[in-house]
Design an enzyme around this catalytic site. Structure first.
Site, PDB file in Angstrom:
ATOM      1  N   GLU A 331       0.825  -1.223   0.000  1.00 45.36           N
ATOM      2  CA  GLU A 331       0.000   0.000   0.000  1.00 45.36           C
ATOM      3  C   GLU A 331       0.853   1.265   0.000  1.00 45.36           C
ATOM      4  OE1 GLU A 331      -3.034   0.109   3.106  1.00 45.36           O
ATOM      5  OE2 GLU A 331      -4.496  -0.476   1.604  1.00 45.36           O
ATOM      6  N   HIS A 352       8.075 -26.663   0.323  1.00 48.14           N
ATOM      7  CA  HIS A 352       7.363 -27.764  -0.330  1.00 48.14           C
ATOM      8  C   HIS A 352       6.227 -27.258  -1.210  1.00 48.14           C
ATOM      9  CE1 HIS A 352       9.414 -31.009   1.952  1.00 48.14           C
ATOM     10  NE2 HIS A 352       9.724 -29.949   2.679  1.00 48.14           N
ATOM     11  N   LYS A 470     -13.877   0.930  -3.384  1.00 48.73           N
ATOM     12  CA  LYS A 470     -14.889   1.337  -2.399  1.00 48.73           C
ATOM     13  C   LYS A 470     -16.008   2.112  -3.091  1.00 48.73           C
ATOM     14  CE  LYS A 470     -11.766   2.097   1.500  1.00 48.73           C
ATOM     15  NZ  LYS A 470     -11.276   3.124   2.380  1.00 48.73           N
TER      16      LYS A 470
HETATM   17  O1  PA5 Z   1      -3.175   1.677   5.796  1.00 49.55           O
HETATM   18  C1  PA5 Z   1      -4.313   2.039   5.709  1.00 49.55           C
HETATM   19  O2  PA5 Z   1      -4.643   3.211   5.928  1.00 49.55           O
HETATM   20  C2  PA5 Z   1      -5.404   1.060   5.355  1.00 49.55           C
HETATM   21  O3  PA5 Z   1      -4.919  -0.230   5.239  1.00 49.55           O
HETATM   22  C3  PA5 Z   1      -6.487   1.120   6.398  1.00 49.55           C
HETATM   23  O4  PA5 Z   1      -5.958   0.687   7.636  1.00 49.55           O
HETATM   24  C4  PA5 Z   1      -7.678   0.260   6.012  1.00 49.55           C
HETATM   25  O5  PA5 Z   1      -8.142   0.642   4.754  1.00 49.55           O
HETATM   26  C5  PA5 Z   1      -8.776   0.401   7.043  1.00 49.55           C
HETATM   27  O6  PA5 Z   1      -9.213   1.719   7.120  1.00 49.55           O
HETATM   28  P1  PA5 Z   1      -9.999   2.245   8.366  1.00 49.55           P
HETATM   29  O7  PA5 Z   1      -9.141   2.079   9.558  1.00 49.55           O
HETATM   30  O8  PA5 Z   1     -10.273   3.677   8.050  1.00 49.55           O
HETATM   31  O9  PA5 Z   1     -11.267   1.435   8.477  1.00 49.55           O
END
Ligand code: PA5
Length: 479
Positions: A331, A352, A470
């Site tokens: 990310e 394996h 989303k």
């Molecule tokens: O790193 C990030 O910001 C994301 O992985 C969020 O943690 C994830 O999308 C969850 O978002 P939220 O905590 O707003 O529900």
């Protein structure tokens, strides 16, 4: 009798890329030549923190560097005035929950649960949830939901906490609580699961609003839908995910620390490990800086074609750390059609399943072993076969050989095989798996990720690409 307690160990994690150099993919001289750029990347990563404090984010720029000195700040506040500190509030809430219930359900997705799972799997008994409460030291079981829309797994957890048709008593062993974790407070998977488990919990407490509120701990940003729900419910404990700390960098906020403290992890030692890693990052010259050397080797290997980064854990207990890191790297740096692809494997298990490809497949992988120096428990040894059996399995020559010895032979043998095939392989050497080491490791990987981002000109903060699914999902739901 002496009141002195032995000083718990604080050995540092070591990074050894010698076999990457020997493979010919990256030259030690190229790493040395990168020193000025690595230094600049470190300086920029740290300057981000000053820029963020001064409110200096550029318009539209995601800037979440406050995780960097968070461990130091939490510890300093705890030492300066314990009772008013955030850490004390976390420990108090953990105690209240621990004494009140026998299971905690964490609802969250991405950075809002993966760090907690990493801590839980690395630092608790591997079968924590299956042990009776006494053997868990009176600590609740920990379960996760809200990270998917999987009907049957949610039903499965409901079977445990709210079995259909079985009116539950108020026995401690039947009681459970919810930690709802969402920085934005609006993530659908978590929000839908919150409704589901809130309804079940309301039933379990006989729809008593006060008891319900006491069993829900929201961990969220200061504003948003979850914050509003927390206020409406009247939850006595609500924790903030501070501004400047993004989801995948939030493991050392209440997001990771509260559930960790509930299940008995020493969160102070965890933060001390993270703070020790901060000192190394800030102070060690590039040539001796494990974090910057790791960044440099990964970067140079990627430039040489190793676009897949395999984190190969030689312990089952670090698999979830690997999955947390997969998310962190993917990310943070998977942007603008750039960024290596992370892949966690557990060895010897995955030798394996993936070993063939790593040995003879495309030359697009850098393997980093997570090697653990010593086990926490007594060493198992290969036993004799029961009486009446001869050496049918032909292992008599190994009787008495310890499990760690066999694992070390597997690590050595695998590294040798990769070296013979010139497969670049580095080692991250963890002295053991305990809170101090895991604190170091998580902080190291977060620092490395942001420093690499600054090195290659990718903003490591924010995840704009995730918004697309989303938006399109909501369009279908609300069409
Ligand atoms: O790193 C990030 O910001 C994301 O992985 C969020 O943690 C994830 O999308 C969850 O978002 P939220 O905590 O707003 O529900």
């Amino acid at each position: 009798m002496s009141v002195l307690r032995p000083q718990p160990p604080e050995d540092p994690i070591q990074y050894d890329p010698a076999a990457v150099f020997a493979s010919g993919m990256v030259a030690a001289a190229d790493l040395a030549a990168l020193a000025d750029r690595l230094d600049a990347a470190r300086a920029e990563s740290l300057a981000d923190l000053d820029r963020w404090r001064a409110g200096g984010a550029r318009p539209g720029e995601a800037l979440d560097p406050a995780f960097i000195d968070l461990p130091d700040r939490l510890l300093a506040a705890y030492q300066a005035d314990r009772a008013s500190s955030e850490l004390f509030a976390i420990l108090q809430a953990a105690r209240r929950i621990r004494e009140a219930v026998d299971r905690v359900v964490v609802l969250g997705i991405g950075g809002s649960f993966m760090g907690t799972r990493a801590l839980f799997e690395a630092l608790c008994h591997p079968f924590h949830n299956e042990l009776p409460r006494g053997e868990r030291g009176g600590r609740p079981r920990l379960s996760f939901e809200g990270f998917n829309m999987d009907n049957d797994s949610a039903q499965g957890l409901l079977d445990l906490v709210a079995p259909a048709g079985a009116p539950r008593g108020d026995d401690l062993l039947d009681r459970w609580a919810l930690l709802v974790v969402s920085k934005s407070g609006g993530t659908l998977e978590t929000a839908a699961a919150t409704r589901l488990f809130l309804a079940a919990l309301a039933g379990a407490v006989g729809h008593d609003r006060q008891r319900l509120a006491a069993r829900v701990v929201p961990i969220t940003g200061r504003t948003g839908r979850l914050a509003a729900l927390a206020t409406a419910l009247g939850c006595p404990d609500v924790f903030d995910i501070p501004d400047g700390v993004g989801g995948r960098f939030s493991v050392f906020t209440a997001v990771g620390l509260l559930p960790a403290a509930i299940v008995g992890i020493d969160v102070v030692r965890l933060l001390e490990g993270a703070a020790a890693m901060n000192r190394r990052f800030c102070e060690a010259p590039v040539a001796e800086n494990a974090i910057l050397r790791y960044v440099g080797v990964c970067h140079l290997a990627e430039r040489a074609g190793a676009t897949i980064r395999v984190l190969s854990s030689w312990s089952n207990r670090l698999e979830a750390v690997g999955l947390w890191y997969d998310q962190l790297l993917a990310e943070s740096l998977g942007k603008d059609e750039k960024g290596a692809t992370p892949l966690t494997v557990v060895t010897t298990r995955d030798l394996h399943s993936r070993g063939q490809q790593h040995q003879e497949g495309r030359r697009d992988k850098l393997i980093t072993n997570l090697v653990v120096g010593e086990p926490r428990r007594d060493r198992l040894v290969v036993p004799k076969l029961p009486d009446g059996l001869a050496d049918e399995d032909q292992l008599d020559d190994l009787v008495g050989t310890a499990w760690p010895g066999i694992l070390a032979a597997a690590t050595g043998g695998t590294n040798e095989a990769y070296a013979e095939a010139a497969r670049p392989t580095a080692d991250l050497l963890l002295p053991r798996i305990d809170e101090h080491v895991v604190g170091q490791l998580l902080q190291m990987l977060m620092l490395a990720t942001v420093a690499e981002g600054r090195l290659v000109g990718t903003n490591p903060y924010g995840q704009p690409g995730v918004e697309a699914y989303k938006r399109l999902m909501m369009r279908r739901l609300r069409a």
